[in-house]
Enzyme design. Structure first.
Site, PDB file in Angstrom:
ATOM      1  CB  SER A 174      -1.020  -0.012   1.180  1.00  0.00           C
ATOM      2  OG  SER A 174      -0.141   0.426   2.368  1.00  0.00           O
ATOM      3  CE  LYS A 175      -1.360   5.911  -4.219  1.00  0.00           C
ATOM      4  NZ  LYS A 175      -2.542   6.500  -4.627  1.00  0.00           N
TER       5      LYS A 175
END
Ligand code: GLU
Length: 492
Positions: A263-264
């Site tokens: 994930s970012k």
């Protein structure tokens, strides 16, 4: 050799952001299958959910294909002047330009009893979902509008009441063979009566994807495993429309080292950000291709044409693949080390051009750190000292192990005397410099470390740097002596 039937694969990104590295891996697998079977690889833009669109992202997606030199056979193309054109005989390849195509299929499905009008308001649906959740049921449309008589429907339509078209999921189960995961069977009772056409007349993803995959003659749909739950709806729609199904294959997620979904928040996820950091397209392609698949047990480096030749969809692992940044760095370093020198320098120049106007000095600097370079963005930090007038040495760093300042100064002063007397040709060859200095150290009865460590730090000011012989050759005699003199001022 078995003749492979030519495959038509597609990637269908929505222009809502940069290209995710998971998408790139799917793109690569699509590309390998199309190329190895003399088929076609298609880019289709799925932009029917207008609320989620982010301006400029379509262009950046297409630009990423160009940067990676991943040529596709059909799809939108970004021209040099920034405008869009499209290639391929099944176009347009942007769904918002295909809107006219979808509606008649939704109407046909209603006429044939496979779909129905739904007039439920957003408020009613929200309430229904809340009640279902409270009763611990999976939220699903309750088919209220399926009870309407044809008269009622006619009236509502005539009075222009807002409505959607939903598919009527039949009883039974939906099964498909995923080449990566084997047979997947889902009970239709778990599948919602999916909206096909929204109240504004736009198709949903589910309707558009099925129609386009069919009209564009896609044979293999590869996508992330998060789409598995959509596949039964697509299979049922294909059946309702009397069409043959493509093969659906769901590639595994890419995971963080702690096995959570990439994930970012935990690191970079966009291809763009990896390219910006100085990862090479070929290294990224090599690395991502091998996330969850490897044709052999003992090799990590493959050319693009080898990957095309060797790729086997059914050999992709179904378990999530951890993104190991060290391995990516190692792969990138391999490409940096092994590419042609001229190409290497072309990659390096933009990263360090602000350090000097002297191009040959920049090239020399890039070559000097080539062995240790993993990512191009490390270049400025690794080479900057070469261009500084003063290094402001840290005196503690100049000392080898238990050496004190006086001993270090003695070794360095002796080295300075020796270097003063060296002939010019030694400054042309690292090997000659190496053997001359080592022979002298032996002759003095010293250990290598006590001389070479202070000498290397004197020349670089760095804890880690290229070796002293490389640096002597890079600087030439006068500059090397100036560096040593500066270091000696820190040893008094
Ligand atoms: N438009 C979907 C996406 O954004 C594509 C899913 C598919 O490949 O069917 O990922």
């Amino acid at each position: 050799m078995i003749e492979k039937k030519s495959m038509r694969t597609r990637i269908a990104p929505s222009p809502t952001g940069y290209m995710h590295i998971g998408t790139l891996r799917t793109v690569l697998y699509d590309y390998f299958l199309a190329r190895q079977s003399q088929g076609q690889f298609i880019v289709r833009i799925e932009d029917t959910d207008q609320e989620r669109l982010v301006p400029g992202t379509l262009e950046s997606l297409l630009k990423t294909f160009q940067t990676l030199q991943l040529d596709y056979d059909e799809g939108p193309v970004l021209m040099d002047d920034g405008s869009l054109s499209q290639k391929g005989k099944f176009g347009p390849y942007i769904q918002s330009e295909r809107l006219k195509i979808y509606q008649p299929y939704a109407v046909e499905l209603v006429e044939r009893g496979h779909a129905y009008h739904c007039f439920c308001s957003e408020e009613r649906l929200t309430k229904m979902r809340e009640d279902q959740v409270a009763a611990k049921q999976a939220p699903k449309y309750d088919r209220t509008c399926l009870e309407l008589s044809s008269e009622e429907i006619k009236q509502k339509l005539a009075s222009g009441e807002s409505h959607v078209i939903r598919m009527k999921i039949p009883e039974g189960e939906s099964s498909f063979i995923d080449p990566i995961r084997g047979t997947i069977t889902i009970q239709n009772s778990e599948v919602d009566d999916q909206i096909l056409l929204k109240s504004d007349g736009f198709p949903t993803y589910h309707l558009a994807v099925v129609i386009d995959d069919h009209l564009m003659e896609i044979t293999h749909v590869l996508r992330g495993e998060e789409w598995i739950s959509s596949t039964p709806k697509e299979i049922i729609l294909h059946r309702m429309l009397g069409w043959d199904m493509p093969t659906y294959a769901h590639v595994p997620l890419i995971l963080n080292p702690d096995k959570t979904k990439l994930s970012k928040r935990k690191g970079d996820v966009s291809v763009e950000s990896y390219l910006k950091k100085g990862y090479l397209p070929e290294a990224l392609i090599n690395f991502l291709s091998l996330l969850g698949w490897n044709p052999t047990a003992d090799r990590e480096i493959y050319t693009r044409s080898e990957l095309v030749e060797l790729f086997i969809l059914s050999k992709v692992h179904s378990a999530g693949a951890v993104l190991n940044v060290e391995k990516l760095n190692w792969t990138n370093a391999h490409y940096l080390k092994t590419m042609e020198e001229g190409t290497y320098l072309e990659w390096c120049r933009p990263w360090i051009q602000t350090l000097s106007h002297d191009r040959s000095a920049l090239d020399q600097a890039a070559l000097l750190v080539r062995d240790r370079l993993q990512i191009l963005s490390e270049l400025p930090a690794l080479t900057q000292f070469l261009f500084e007038d003063k290094l402001n040495h840290e005196s503690a760093l100049l000392l080898w192990k238990t050496q004190n300042k006086q001993e270090a100064a003695e070794r360095l002063t002796a080295a300075r005397h020796f270097i003063v007397g060296l002939s010019d040709d030694l400054f042309q060859s690292v090997e000659k410099m190496d053997s001359a200095i080592r022979a002298w150290i032996v002759q003095r009865g010293w250990g290598n470390g006590e001389v070479l460590w202070p000498l290397r730090v004197a020349l670089s000011g760095q804890k880690q740097s290229p070796g002293p012989f490389e640096l002597l050759v890079a600087y030439g005699k006068d500059r090397a002596l100036a560096r040593i003199d500066e270091a000696l001022t820190h040893l008094v």
